[in-house]
Design a protein around this motif. Structure first.
Motif, PDB file in Angstrom:
ATOM      1  N   TRP A 126      -4.814  33.906  21.528  1.00 38.92           N
ATOM      2  CA  TRP A 126      -5.346  33.056  20.466  1.00 38.92           C
ATOM      3  C   TRP A 126      -4.707  31.671  20.521  1.00 38.92           C
ATOM      4  N   THR A 127      -3.431  31.620  20.866  1.00 46.68           N
ATOM      5  CA  THR A 127      -2.742  30.326  20.980  1.00 46.68           C
ATOM      6  C   THR A 127      -3.327  29.517  22.135  1.00 46.68           C
ATOM      7  N   ARG A 128      -3.619  30.167  23.243  1.00 46.00           N
ATOM      8  CA  ARG A 128      -4.265  29.452  24.361  1.00 46.00           C
ATOM      9  C   ARG A 128      -5.629  28.904  23.944  1.00 46.00           C
ATOM     10  N   HIS A 129      -6.343  29.669  23.131  1.00 47.02           N
ATOM     11  CA  HIS A 129      -7.673  29.250  22.682  1.00 47.02           C
ATOM     12  C   HIS A 129      -7.603  28.098  21.671  1.00 47.02           C
ATOM     13  N   LEU A 130      -6.707  28.217  20.701  1.00 41.17           N
ATOM     14  CA  LEU A 130      -6.611  27.217  19.628  1.00 41.17           C
ATOM     15  C   LEU A 130      -5.700  26.047  19.976  1.00 41.17           C
ATOM     16  N   GLY A 131      -4.728  26.295  20.829  1.00 44.31           N
ATOM     17  CA  GLY A 131      -3.675  25.322  21.078  1.00 44.31           C
ATOM     18  C   GLY A 131      -2.488  25.641  20.194  1.00 44.31           C
ATOM     19  N   ARG A 132      -1.300  25.286  20.685  1.00 43.18           N
ATOM     20  CA  ARG A 132      -0.078  25.625  19.957  1.00 43.18           C
ATOM     21  C   ARG A 132      -0.038  24.972  18.570  1.00 43.18           C
ATOM     22  N   ARG A 133      -0.392  23.721  18.503  1.00 43.85           N
ATOM     23  CA  ARG A 133      -0.323  22.995  17.231  1.00 43.85           C
ATOM     24  C   ARG A 133      -1.255  23.601  16.178  1.00 43.85           C
ATOM     25  N   GLU A 134      -2.490  23.918  16.568  1.00 47.60           N
ATOM     26  CA  GLU A 134      -3.447  24.513  15.638  1.00 47.60           C
ATOM     27  C   GLU A 134      -3.011  25.924  15.220  1.00 47.60           C
ATOM     28  N   THR A 135      -2.449  26.661  16.169  1.00 48.20           N
ATOM     29  CA  THR A 135      -1.961  28.001  15.847  1.00 48.20           C
ATOM     30  C   THR A 135      -0.827  27.931  14.837  1.00 48.20           C
ATOM     31  N   GLU A 136       0.102  27.017  15.047  1.00 50.66           N
ATOM     32  CA  GLU A 136       1.206  26.847  14.101  1.00 50.66           C
ATOM     33  C   GLU A 136       0.683  26.446  12.722  1.00 50.66           C
ATOM     34  N   ARG A 137      -0.307  25.568  12.693  1.00 49.85           N
ATOM     35  CA  ARG A 137      -0.891  25.132  11.421  1.00 49.85           C
ATOM     36  C   ARG A 137      -1.599  26.301  10.725  1.00 49.85           C
ATOM     37  N   LEU A 138      -2.346  27.094  11.496  1.00 50.20           N
ATOM     38  CA  LEU A 138      -3.000  28.267  10.923  1.00 50.20           C
ATOM     39  C   LEU A 138      -1.963  29.217  10.334  1.00 50.20           C
ATOM     40  N   HIS A 139      -0.878  29.432  11.054  1.00 51.12           N
ATOM     41  CA  HIS A 139       0.192  30.302  10.566  1.00 51.12           C
ATOM     42  C   HIS A 139       0.776  29.755   9.267  1.00 51.12           C
ATOM     43  N   GLU A 140       1.015  28.458   9.222  1.00 51.48           N
ATOM     44  CA  GLU A 140       1.536  27.828   8.000  1.00 51.48           C
ATOM     45  C   GLU A 140       0.587  28.033   6.828  1.00 51.48           C
ATOM     46  N   LEU A 141      -0.697  27.804   7.053  1.00 52.77           N
ATOM     47  CA  LEU A 141      -1.678  27.922   5.978  1.00 52.77           C
ATOM     48  C   LEU A 141      -1.808  29.365   5.485  1.00 52.77           C
ATOM     49  N   LEU A 142      -1.851  30.312   6.401  1.00 54.76           N
ATOM     50  CA  LEU A 142      -1.960  31.710   5.987  1.00 54.76           C
ATOM     51  C   LEU A 142      -0.691  32.178   5.278  1.00 54.76           C
ATOM     52  N   THR A 143       0.464  31.691   5.723  1.00 54.45           N
ATOM     53  CA  THR A 143       1.718  32.013   5.049  1.00 54.45           C
ATOM     54  C   THR A 143       1.717  31.456   3.631  1.00 54.45           C
ATOM     55  N   LYS A 144       1.219  30.253   3.473  1.00 51.02           N
ATOM     56  CA  LYS A 144       1.129  29.644   2.139  1.00 51.02           C
ATOM     57  C   LYS A 144       0.153  30.427   1.257  1.00 51.02           C
ATOM     58  N   LEU A 145      -0.974  30.835   1.819  1.00 47.43           N
ATOM     59  CA  LEU A 145      -1.941  31.620   1.067  1.00 47.43           C
ATOM     60  C   LEU A 145      -1.366  32.981   0.676  1.00 47.43           C
ATOM     61  N   ARG A 146      -0.488  33.511   1.508  1.00 48.44           N
ATOM     62  CA  ARG A 146       0.156  34.798   1.209  1.00 48.44           C
ATOM     63  C   ARG A 146       0.953  34.729  -0.089  1.00 48.44           C
ATOM     64  N   GLU A 147       1.463  33.544  -0.431  1.00 48.96           N
ATOM     65  CA  GLU A 147       2.243  33.385  -1.658  1.00 48.96           C
ATOM     66  C   GLU A 147       1.463  33.832  -2.891  1.00 48.96           C
ATOM     67  N   ILE A 148       0.148  33.696  -2.861  1.00 51.13           N
ATOM     68  CA  ILE A 148      -0.657  34.064  -4.037  1.00 51.13           C
ATOM     69  C   ILE A 148      -1.533  35.296  -3.794  1.00 51.13           C
ATOM     70  N   THR A 149      -1.438  35.887  -2.600  1.00 50.68           N
ATOM     71  CA  THR A 149      -2.308  37.028  -2.313  1.00 50.68           C
ATOM     72  C   THR A 149      -1.579  38.317  -1.982  1.00 50.68           C
ATOM     73  N   ASP A 150      -0.302  38.259  -1.623  1.00 51.43           N
ATOM     74  CA  ASP A 150       0.409  39.449  -1.151  1.00 51.43           C
ATOM     75  C   ASP A 150       1.469  39.899  -2.132  1.00 51.43           C
ATOM     76  N   PRO A 151       1.181  40.958  -2.883  1.00 48.88           N
ATOM     77  CA  PRO A 151       2.191  41.434  -3.834  1.00 48.88           C
ATOM     78  C   PRO A 151       3.364  42.155  -3.152  1.00 48.88           C
ATOM     79  N   TYR A 152       3.287  42.402  -1.847  1.00 47.88           N
ATOM     80  CA  TYR A 152       4.316  43.166  -1.138  1.00 47.88           C
ATOM     81  C   TYR A 152       5.242  42.304  -0.291  1.00 47.88           C
ATOM     82  N   ARG A 153       5.149  41.011  -0.422  1.00 53.16           N
ATOM     83  CA  ARG A 153       5.966  40.125   0.426  1.00 53.16           C
ATOM     84  C   ARG A 153       7.403  40.138   0.018  1.00 53.16           C
TER      85      ARG A 153
END
Length: 153
Positions: A126-153
């Protein structure tokens, strides 16, 4: 399925929830395929979803049921099947003598190692497909979204 997750009526984009589901489903399919190829062909998707929620120090059945969003009876049956196949075992909970923890047994640890390698390989694809920068950004965004969606974090 929520309204925002439903397929578009026209040319509109898919909802974020549906897109995340598609990505997760792909990861699960790849992991199960690699496990089967390595000789762990007796694992079902339902069993693997319960196993994925077992923590490094073990997890109580009630917590597994809550996190997997299934009944305690379903998890008990699943754990019984997994224990019979050598993937997990139940041990006393050191913090509560009345409770027991589900932990990985040797076969489960071996399967977990393969699953982690597959996850890393898919991530790299997936990183090869998206590029490292986009993958890191996606990870950041999903991690931020986890703050309000994951009661088990």
């Amino acid at each position: 399925m929520t309204v925002t997750d439903s397929p578009p009526a026209g040319d509109g984009p898919l909802g974020i929830g549906l897109l995340c589901f598609i990505v997760q489903r792909t990861m699960e399919d790849r992991v199960l395929a690699d496990l089967a190829a390595a000789g762990f062909d007796d694992l079902t998707m339902a069993q693997s979803r319960v196993m994925a929620r077992i923590g490094p120090q073990g997890t109580r059945v009630t917590d597994l049921a809550e996190q997997a969003r299934v009944t305690k009876q379903t998890v008990v049956t699943t754990i019984h099947q997994l224990a019979g196949a050598g993937y997990v075992r139940r041990i006393p909970d050191p913090s509560d003598a009345r409770a027991r923890l589900v932990v990985f047994d040797q076969r489960g640890l071996a399967a977990l190692e393969i699953a982690r390698k597959t996850e890393a390989a898919v991530h790299e694809e997936w990183t090869r497909h998206l590029g490292r920068r986009e993958t890191e950004r996606l990870h950041e965004l999903l991690t931020k979204l986890r703050e309000i969606t994951d009661p088990y974090r």
